[in-house]
Design a protein around this motif. Structure first.
Motif, PDB file in Angstrom:
ATOM      1  N   TRP A   1       0.854  -1.195   0.000  1.00 24.90           N
ATOM      2  CA  TRP A   1       0.000   0.000   0.000  1.00 24.90           C
ATOM      3  C   TRP A   1       0.888   1.242   0.000  1.00 24.90           C
ATOM      4  O   TRP A   1       1.878   1.304   0.750  1.00 24.90           O
ATOM      5  N   PHE A   2       0.508   2.198  -0.826  1.00 28.42           N
ATOM      6  CA  PHE A   2       1.165   3.491  -0.915  1.00 28.42           C
ATOM      7  C   PHE A   2       0.085   4.562  -0.820  1.00 28.42           C
ATOM      8  O   PHE A   2      -1.108   4.289  -0.984  1.00 28.42           O
ATOM      9  N   ARG A   3       0.524   5.786  -0.626  1.00 25.26           N
ATOM     10  CA  ARG A   3      -0.397   6.913  -0.708  1.00 25.26           C
ATOM     11  C   ARG A   3       0.321   8.097  -1.313  1.00 25.26           C
ATOM     12  O   ARG A   3       1.555   8.202  -1.272  1.00 25.26           O
ATOM     13  N   GLN A   4      -0.486   8.977  -1.881  1.00 30.87           N
ATOM     14  CA  GLN A   4       0.063  10.195  -2.468  1.00 30.87           C
ATOM     15  C   GLN A   4      -0.871  11.352  -2.184  1.00 30.87           C
ATOM     16  O   GLN A   4      -2.040  11.323  -2.588  1.00 30.87           O
ATOM     17  N   ALA A   5      -0.337  12.334  -1.482  1.00 36.31           N
ATOM     18  CA  ALA A   5      -1.075  13.557  -1.187  1.00 36.31           C
ATOM     19  C   ALA A   5      -0.747  14.598  -2.254  1.00 36.31           C
ATOM     20  O   ALA A   5       0.314  14.521  -2.892  1.00 36.31           O
ATOM     21  N   PRO A   6      -1.635  15.585  -2.447  1.00 39.22           N
ATOM     22  CA  PRO A   6      -1.377  16.611  -3.464  1.00 39.22           C
ATOM     23  C   PRO A   6      -0.035  17.300  -3.246  1.00 39.22           C
ATOM     24  O   PRO A   6       0.278  17.718  -2.125  1.00 39.22           O
ATOM     25  N   GLY A   7       0.748  17.364  -4.298  1.00 40.47           N
ATOM     26  CA  GLY A   7       2.028  18.045  -4.221  1.00 40.47           C
ATOM     27  C   GLY A   7       3.130  17.276  -3.540  1.00 40.47           C
ATOM     28  O   GLY A   7       4.233  17.799  -3.337  1.00 40.47           O
ATOM     29  N   LYS A   8       2.862  16.029  -3.176  1.00 44.17           N
ATOM     30  CA  LYS A   8       3.864  15.217  -2.480  1.00 44.17           C
ATOM     31  C   LYS A   8       4.178  13.954  -3.286  1.00 44.17           C
ATOM     32  O   LYS A   8       3.408  13.543  -4.145  1.00 44.17           O
ATOM     33  N   GLU A   9       5.313  13.356  -2.954  1.00 40.15           N
ATOM     34  CA  GLU A   9       5.704  12.120  -3.609  1.00 40.15           C
ATOM     35  C   GLU A   9       4.897  10.943  -3.059  1.00 40.15           C
ATOM     36  O   GLU A   9       4.357  11.006  -1.952  1.00 40.15           O
ATOM     37  N   ARG A  10       4.841   9.898  -3.863  1.00 41.68           N
ATOM     38  CA  ARG A  10       4.166   8.689  -3.426  1.00 41.68           C
ATOM     39  C   ARG A  10       4.939   8.093  -2.249  1.00 41.68           C
ATOM     40  O   ARG A  10       6.168   7.971  -2.296  1.00 41.68           O
ATOM     41  N   GLU A  11       4.204   7.709  -1.208  1.00 40.73           N
ATOM     42  CA  GLU A  11       4.799   7.268   0.050  1.00 40.73           C
ATOM     43  C   GLU A  11       4.449   5.808   0.322  1.00 40.73           C
ATOM     44  O   GLU A  11       3.286   5.417   0.296  1.00 40.73           O
ATOM     45  N   PHE A  12       5.464   5.025   0.625  1.00 41.70           N
ATOM     46  CA  PHE A  12       5.260   3.634   1.011  1.00 41.70           C
ATOM     47  C   PHE A  12       4.646   3.563   2.403  1.00 41.70           C
ATOM     48  O   PHE A  12       5.056   4.286   3.307  1.00 41.70           O
ATOM     49  N   LEU A  13       3.669   2.656   2.563  1.00 40.05           N
ATOM     50  CA  LEU A  13       3.028   2.478   3.865  1.00 40.05           C
ATOM     51  C   LEU A  13       3.302   1.093   4.454  1.00 40.05           C
ATOM     52  O   LEU A  13       3.699   0.971   5.611  1.00 40.05           O
TER      53      LEU A  13
END
Length: 124
Positions: free
Chosen positions: A36-48
């Motif tokens: 699972w990853f997430r990506q917030a506006p203006g940010k890089e995709r983040e590993f969870l």
């Protein structure tokens, strides 16, 4: 080839919980690690988090203790879950699941297949 479809996103108040689902179809699903990853506006995709075919999980420090990843391979269910508790406004993002042939992969480029994402919004 693996197809992934996320669901379970939505709007929740801070402190609340959500459970995301990642339904997989295609050949040899059980041989893939699912992350699972997430990506917030203006940010890089983040590993969870990621879970291997045996159910062994690895977490990012930022979500350890709040998020739990699990997978259900029984009866061809082929679903991976992300239980998210104690949600914060900074958890607001699009959440993606992805499949990898690697061992506990934590980087985007290690994943071969991606879902379309599901929006999670946490209000303060």
């Amino acid at each position: 080839q693996v197809q992934l479809v996320e669901s379970g996103g939505g709007l929740v108040q801070a402190g609340g919980s959500l459970r995301l689902s990642c339904a997989a179809s295609g050949r040899s699903f059980t041989s893939y690690a699912i992350g699972w990853f997430r990506q917030a506006p203006g940010k890089e995709r983040e590993f969870l988090a990621t879970v291997d075919w045996n159910g062994v999980a690895v977490y990012a420090d930022s979500v350890k203790g709040r998020f739990t990843i699990s997978r259900d391979n029984a009866n061809a269910k082929n679903t991976v879950y992300l239980q998210m508790n104690s949600l914060k406004p900074e958890d607001t993002a699009i959440y993606y699941c992805a499949a990898s042939g690697g061992i506990w992969p934590s980087r985007s480029y290690e994943y071969d297949y991606w879902g379309q994402g599901t929006q999670v919004t946490v209000s303060s």
